[in-house]
Design a protein around this motif. Structure first.
Motif, short mmCIF file in Angstrom:
data_model
loop_
_atom_site.label_atom_id
_atom_site.label_comp_id
_atom_site.label_asym_id
_atom_site.label_seq_id
_atom_site.Cartn_x
_atom_site.Cartn_y
_atom_site.Cartn_z
N UNK A 1 0.82 -1.21 0.00
CA UNK A 1 0.00 0.00 0.00
C UNK A 1 0.85 1.26 0.00
N UNK A 2 1.74 1.38 0.98
CA UNK A 2 2.60 2.57 1.13
C UNK A 2 3.98 2.11 1.59
N UNK A 3 4.71 1.42 0.69
CA UNK A 3 5.95 0.73 1.07
C UNK A 3 7.13 1.65 1.28
N UNK A 4 8.01 1.21 2.17
CA UNK A 4 9.29 1.87 2.42
C UNK A 4 10.35 0.79 2.61
N UNK A 5 11.55 1.04 2.11
CA UNK A 5 12.63 0.05 2.17
C UNK A 5 13.63 0.42 3.24
N UNK B 1 5.48 -1.97 5.30
CA UNK B 1 4.24 -1.40 4.78
C UNK B 1 3.30 -1.23 5.96
N UNK B 2 2.41 -0.29 5.85
CA UNK B 2 1.47 -0.06 6.94
C UNK B 2 0.05 -0.05 6.41
N UNK C 1 -1.61 6.69 6.10
CA UNK C 1 -0.54 7.70 6.03
C UNK C 1 0.55 7.49 7.09
N UNK C 2 0.74 6.25 7.52
CA UNK C 2 1.77 5.93 8.51
C UNK C 2 1.58 6.73 9.82
N UNK C 3 0.35 7.10 10.14
CA UNK C 3 0.11 7.86 11.37
C UNK C 3 -0.04 6.88 12.53
#
Length: 261
Positions: free
Chosen positions: A101-105, A142-143, A147-149
């Motif tokens: 959905x909202x990935x970060x590495x 991923x969350x 919005x990773x809040x």
């Protein structure tokens, strides 16, 4: 929180995972949720994945470095479960546009265990003795939380924001490298974007694995022989999208790369 509510929240997170949809923070819906409540929610979510045919192959510790803690405004570590549908090999294409959905590495060191570790009382020497090898790794977090809040309870309930991960093709004995001083270089699309050292993760990735074994030991959960243990990021999280290529190199250990599609 009662068992019915725990199951409802775990089911909500599972539905968000499968539907690739964000949901509002659980801590807004349940302001009194404790970290222990959140772990029970996570276990419900993970059980739904197992019931769907996934197999647990390891565990991860997250939010270990100051860079990541400050970025997420979460100031203590957490843990989650890894499954066989999360892992990719060195150089493979990873379908983040289909699955996340909202990935970060983040660049990490993975531990492959040859013996069980069960706390309390696990020491760094115990970790080294139980580890078959260490490998370079990318974890793609991923969350399901909008919005990773997130607060610590949100990421804990969401299986420590687990997404996917990549293991490098090289492995070395943890006794052949100083894991507290080892250096990491992360590249994205051919440019160096961050550097880090083993000490960024609670002073050493070995400390992280000991913390995880002792924390899980309080719940009666061991780290098992053959499992993959992701020991936490040594660098800041990096947002990614389809078309990006990333490589992580770790001195004395090797490298791992991944192309996102």
């Amino acid at each position: 929180m009662n068992e019915q509510r725990i199951q409802e929240l775990g089911d909500d997170l599972y539905a968000a995972l499968r539907g690739k949809q964000m949901i509002d923070p659980l801590t807004e819906r349940e302001p009194e949720m404790t970290i222990e409540d959140a772990y029970h929610v996570s276990l419900r979510m993970v059980q739904r994945r197992v019931d769907d045919g996934e197999r647990i192959i390891g565990k991860k510790i997250g939010v270990t470095s100051k860079a990541v803690q400050n970025m997420l405004n979460v100031h203590q570590p957490d843990f989650g479960y890894l499954t066989d549908r999360m892992v990719y090999g060195d150089g493979e294409e990873m379908p983040i546009s289909e699955q996340l959905i909202q990935p970060r590495a983040e660049g990490e060191i993975a531990f492959i265990l040859k013996d069980d570790l069960e706390g309390p009382g696990v020491t760094n020497a115990d970790v080294l003795a139980a580890t078959e090898a260490v490998m370079p790794c990318f974890e793609i977090v991923d969350s399901r939380i909008r919005d990773w809040k997130i607060k610590i309870q949100d990421t804990v309930a969401d299986n420590a924001s687990c997404g996917l991960f990549v293991l490098g093709s090289q492995a070395v004995s943890p006794r052949d490298v100083d894991l507290s001083t080892v250096g990491m270089v992360v590249e994205k699309n051919g440019e160096i974007i961050s550097t880090g050292a083993g000490a960024a993760a609670l002073g050493s990735p070995v400390n992280c694995v000991a913390w995880l074994a002792n924390t899980l030991g309080r719940f009666g959960i061991p780290l098992k022989a053959g499992e993959v243990i992701l020991s936490g990021s040594l660098v800041p999280l990096e947002p990614i999208k389809a078309g990006d290529f990333m490589r992580v190199g770790i001195g004395g250990i090797g490298s791992a790369s991944v192309r996102f599609v």
